[in-house]
Design a protein around this motif. Structure first.
Motif, short mmCIF file in Angstrom:
data_model
loop_
_atom_site.label_atom_id
_atom_site.label_comp_id
_atom_site.label_asym_id
_atom_site.label_seq_id
_atom_site.Cartn_x
_atom_site.Cartn_y
_atom_site.Cartn_z
N ASP A 67 20.76 -34.65 48.84
CA ASP A 67 20.90 -35.83 49.74
C ASP A 67 21.47 -36.87 48.84
O ASP A 67 22.16 -37.86 49.41
CB ASP A 67 19.33 -36.14 49.74
N GLU A 68 21.36 -37.01 47.60
CA GLU A 68 21.95 -37.94 46.56
C GLU A 68 23.55 -37.86 46.99
O GLU A 68 24.28 -38.85 46.90
CB GLU A 68 21.55 -37.92 45.30
N LEU A 69 24.07 -36.66 46.75
CA LEU A 69 25.51 -36.44 46.96
C LEU A 69 25.91 -36.87 48.15
O LEU A 69 27.06 -37.43 48.41
CB LEU A 69 25.96 -34.91 46.47
N LEU A 70 25.30 -36.51 49.17
CA LEU A 70 25.63 -36.84 50.73
C LEU A 70 25.60 -38.35 50.88
O LEU A 70 26.44 -38.99 51.55
CB LEU A 70 24.77 -36.40 51.56
N GLN A 71 24.57 -38.77 50.29
CA GLN A 71 24.42 -40.42 50.26
C GLN A 71 25.59 -41.13 49.80
O GLN A 71 26.24 -42.12 50.28
CB GLN A 71 23.05 -41.16 50.05
N ARG A 72 25.82 -40.93 48.35
CA ARG A 72 26.87 -41.60 47.81
C ARG A 72 28.16 -41.20 48.48
O ARG A 72 29.38 -42.18 48.52
CB ARG A 72 26.91 -41.02 46.33
N ALA A 73 28.34 -40.02 49.05
CA ALA A 73 29.66 -39.80 49.81
C ALA A 73 30.17 -40.57 50.77
O ALA A 73 31.11 -41.03 51.28
CB ALA A 73 29.69 -38.51 50.12
N ASP A 74 28.86 -40.95 51.78
CA ASP A 74 29.33 -41.75 52.84
C ASP A 74 29.46 -43.30 52.39
O ASP A 74 28.42 -44.37 52.50
CB ASP A 74 28.01 -41.76 53.79
N ARG A 75 30.42 -43.67 51.98
CA ARG A 75 30.67 -45.12 51.37
C ARG A 75 30.64 -46.16 52.23
O ARG A 75 30.29 -47.27 51.97
CB ARG A 75 32.31 -44.86 50.64
N ASP A 76 31.07 -45.91 53.55
CA ASP A 76 31.00 -47.00 54.60
C ASP A 76 29.67 -47.07 55.25
O ASP A 76 29.55 -47.81 56.18
CB ASP A 76 32.16 -46.87 55.56
N SER A 77 28.66 -45.98 54.96
CA SER A 77 27.25 -46.08 55.33
C SER A 77 27.32 -45.94 56.92
O SER A 77 26.59 -46.55 57.85
CB SER A 77 26.66 -47.21 55.05
N ASP A 78 28.34 -45.32 57.76
CA ASP A 78 28.30 -45.27 58.99
C ASP A 78 27.72 -43.80 59.69
O ASP A 78 27.90 -43.50 60.78
CB ASP A 78 30.10 -45.30 59.42
N MET A 79 27.06 -43.18 58.58
CA MET A 79 26.34 -41.95 58.92
C MET A 79 27.42 -40.83 59.47
O MET A 79 27.05 -39.89 60.12
CB MET A 79 25.32 -41.99 59.89
N PHE A 80 28.84 -40.95 59.00
CA PHE A 80 29.67 -39.81 59.33
C PHE A 80 30.29 -39.41 58.19
O PHE A 80 30.62 -40.43 57.27
CB PHE A 80 30.55 -40.18 60.32
N LEU A 81 30.63 -38.13 57.97
CA LEU A 81 31.39 -37.67 56.64
C LEU A 81 32.87 -37.06 57.22
O LEU A 81 33.05 -36.21 57.77
CB LEU A 81 30.61 -36.47 56.13
N ASN A 82 33.74 -38.20 56.76
CA ASN A 82 35.25 -37.66 56.85
C ASN A 82 35.42 -36.99 55.77
O ASN A 82 34.97 -36.51 54.78
CB ASN A 82 36.23 -38.96 57.38
N PHE A 83 37.03 -36.40 55.70
CA PHE A 83 37.39 -35.45 54.65
C PHE A 83 37.62 -36.13 53.52
O PHE A 83 37.18 -35.54 52.37
CB PHE A 83 38.75 -34.82 55.34
N ASP A 84 38.10 -37.43 53.42
CA ASP A 84 38.29 -38.05 52.10
C ASP A 84 36.85 -38.40 51.44
O ASP A 84 36.73 -38.00 50.19
CB ASP A 84 38.91 -39.41 52.33
N GLU A 85 35.79 -38.67 52.32
CA GLU A 85 34.44 -38.86 51.62
C GLU A 85 33.89 -37.32 51.18
O GLU A 85 33.17 -37.29 50.09
CB GLU A 85 33.57 -39.30 52.82
N PHE A 86 34.27 -36.24 52.02
CA PHE A 86 33.89 -34.75 51.54
C PHE A 86 34.61 -34.62 50.14
O PHE A 86 33.92 -33.79 49.27
CB PHE A 86 34.18 -34.00 52.63
N LEU A 87 35.98 -34.92 50.12
CA LEU A 87 36.38 -34.83 48.71
C LEU A 87 35.78 -35.45 47.55
O LEU A 87 35.69 -34.83 46.39
CB LEU A 87 38.00 -35.12 49.03
N ASN A 88 35.44 -36.61 47.76
CA ASN A 88 34.77 -37.51 46.72
C ASN A 88 33.45 -36.87 46.41
O ASN A 88 33.12 -36.93 45.25
CB ASN A 88 34.62 -38.86 47.21
N MET A 89 32.73 -36.60 47.33
CA MET A 89 31.45 -35.70 47.15
C MET A 89 31.66 -34.36 46.41
O MET A 89 30.88 -34.12 45.33
CB MET A 89 30.84 -35.27 48.62
N MET A 90 32.67 -33.63 46.54
CA MET A 90 32.84 -32.47 45.85
C MET A 90 33.43 -32.90 44.31
O MET A 90 33.04 -32.20 43.55
CB MET A 90 34.00 -31.63 46.78
N ALA A 91 34.26 -33.81 44.12
CA ALA A 91 34.69 -34.14 42.99
C ALA A 91 33.44 -34.66 42.29
O ALA A 91 33.49 -34.70 40.88
CB ALA A 91 35.67 -35.35 42.97
N ARG A 92 32.30 -35.55 42.76
CA ARG A 92 31.30 -36.00 42.07
C ARG A 92 30.42 -34.59 41.60
O ARG A 92 29.56 -34.84 40.59
CB ARG A 92 30.51 -36.90 42.81
#
Length: 383
Positions: A67-92
Motif C-alpha cells: 500500500d505504501e509503494l502504491l500510494q507513493r507512486a501515485d504522485r498526482d493523487s488521481d488514483m490512476f497509475l501510469n507507466f512513469d509512476e509504475f517505473l518510480n514504484m519499481m525503482a523504490r
C-alpha cells in the motif's frame, strides 16, 4: 587515497545508472504495452487492488508495504497509475520486492481490460499474438487427408467428393475399438470425401480465426478439442453402431462458442452499432446470433439428410454436431474472454462448466458400462 575513493564512488554511481537503465528497459519491454492500452492517464488503482485481491498478493511483500509503494507512486493523487509512476514504484522497491511486484501488479495490469475496450467489443480484435491455432490444426487435417487419399487411390478406392473413408485408420472412431481412447479425439483428422474436409476447413477458419483474435489461441484450443471430445462422446451414446469421422465436433464447438460470446458480451457488441455505421450493424450481437444459429441449423439439417436418406457406402454419425455445439456453448461462457464480466455471468460460467463436466462423466460411464455395444475388437490390427 582521496582520488581513489572519488574514482570508486564514480564507478558505483555509473553502475547504478547502468542497472537502472537495464531494469527500465526490461520493464518497458514487458509492461509498457499494457499501460499504452489504458491511455495517458493509466490504470485505475482501485481496479489494480481488486485484481490483486482476486489473485492474491505475493507473500514476499507485506500488505502495508505494498500500500505504501502504491500510494507513493501515485504522485498526482488521481488514483490512476501510469507507466512513469509504475517505473518510480519499481525503482523504490528492493530487488526482492521488484521481483514480487512483477508477478503481482504486472499480471494484474495485464488482465485489467481498458475502459474503451470494455465498451467496444470490436476494439478487442488484435493479431497480437497471431491467431495460429486454427491455421495449424487445419494444415494438420489437410496433411492427414492427403496421405490417406493417396493410400486409398493405391488400393483402388479413390476419394471422391462425398466418399473415401480409410476405415482401417487407427485415427477414426470405431465402436468396436472404443477402448483405444485416443480415437475420441483423433477422429477429427479423418474426412469422408473432398466436400467434407472442404466445408469443415471453411467453417473452422471463418469461425475460429475471429475468435482467436479476441479470445487468444489457447482458449480456442481448449474449446475446440473439448468440443471434439464431446462430439465423439455424444455419438458413442446415441449412435454406437456407426463409425465417426470429421472435425464437425470442433467446428460446431466454435459455433457454440460464438453464441456464448454473444450472450456474455451482448452490450459490448452493440456499442454504437445503431449510429448509422453499416459494418458495426452487421457485427452487432443480434445479427451475429441470427447468423450462427442459421449456420448450425442448416448444416445440421444437411448432416441429418446424409445420415438417414443418402445412399453412401459408409454412413457417418451426426451426433457429434450437437455434442460439439453444446460443448462450445457451455464452455464458452467460463473459458472465453468476457469483456466486462457481470456477477450473474460469472455464476452462469460455473453452472455451465458443471453441466459440461457432468455430461462428460455420464458419457464416460455409459461407454464403460453399456452392454449393447458391438463386440469389442481386441485384435492388434485395424481391419
Amino acid at each position: 587515497m582521496g582520488q581513489n575513493q572519488s574514482s570508486k564512488y564514480g564507478e558505483d554511481v555509473e553502475l547504478q545508472r547502468t542497472n537502472s537503465a537495464i531494469v527500465r528497459r526490461d520493464l518497458e519491454k514487458e509492461f509498457k504495452q499494457y499501460f499504452n492500452e489504458h491511455g495517458r492517464r493509466g490504470v485505475p488503482i482501485g481496479e489494480i487492488r481488486d485484481e490483486i485481491g482476486r489473485r492474491g498478493l505475493s507473500s514476499s511483500i507485506p500488505q502495508d508495504r505494498f500500500d505504501e509503494l502504491l500510494q507513493r507512486a501515485d504522485r498526482d493523487s488521481d488514483m490512476f497509475l501510469n507507466f512513469d509512476e509504475f517505473l518510480n514504484m519499481m525503482a523504490r522497491a528492493s530487488e526482492s520486492e521488484r521481483s514480487a511486484l512483477s508477478k503481482t501488479i504486472g499480471v494484474a495490469i495485464e488482465n485489467i481490460v481498458p475502459l474503451r475496450m470494455r465498451q467496444d467489443f470490436l476494439a478487442n480484435y488484435t493479431c497480437c499474438p497471431p491467431p495460429l491455432f486454427m491455421l495449424l490444426i487445419s494444415i494438420a487435417e489437410i496433411i492427414v487427408f492427403v496421405v490417406y487419399a493417396g493410400e486409398l487411390a493405391e488400393k483402388g478406392d479413390p476419394v471422391t467428393a462425398t466418399s473415401g473413408v480409410p476405415m482401417y485408420s487407427p485415427l477414426i472412431y470405431k465402436p468396436r475399438r472404443r477402448y483405444e481412447a485416443w480415437r475420441f479425439i483423433t477422429y477429427m483428422f479423418i474426412h469422408q470425401g473432398y466436400l467434407h474436409i472442404l466445408f469443415n476447413l471453411i467453417f473452422q477458419l471463418l469461425l475460429g480465426l475471429p475468435l482467436e483474435m479476441v479470445h487468444k489461441w489457447w482458449r480456442i484450443l481448449v474449446i475446440y478439442l473439448l468440443g471434439v471430445l464431446a462430439g465423439s462422446l455424444a455419438h458413442s451414446v446415441t449412435d454406437p453402431g456407426i463409425a465417426l469421422a470429421g472435425a464437425s465436433g470442433g467446428c460446431y464447438a466454435l459455433i457454440g462458442a460464438h453464441i456464448a460470446a454473444v450472450i456474455t458480451n451482448w452490450k459490448e457488441m452493440n456499442y454504437k452499432c445503431w449510429d448509422g455505421n453499416f459494418c458495426r450493424m452487421l457485427l452487432s450481437a443480434p445479427v451475429r446470433l441470427i447468423i450462427f444459429v442459421s449456420l448450425a441449423g442448416a448444416d445440421t439439417g444437411m448432416a441429418i439428410y446424409r445420415r438417414y436418406f443418402e445412399e453412401i457406402e459408409h454412413r457417418i454419425g451426426i451426433s457429434a454436431h450437437i455434442g460439439g455445439l453444446m460443448a462450445g456453448l457451455l464452455l464458452g461462457v467460463p473459458v472465453l474472454r468476457n469483456i466486462n464480466e457481470l456477477p450473474w455471468e460469472k455464476t452462469l460460467g460455473w453452472v455451465t462448466l458443471a453441466i459440461y463436466l457432468a455430461g462428460v462423466l455420464v458419457a464416460v460411464l455409459f461407454n464403460g458400462l453399456y452392454k449393447g455395444y458391438p463386440l469389442t475388437d481386441w485384435s492388434p490390427c485395424c481391419p
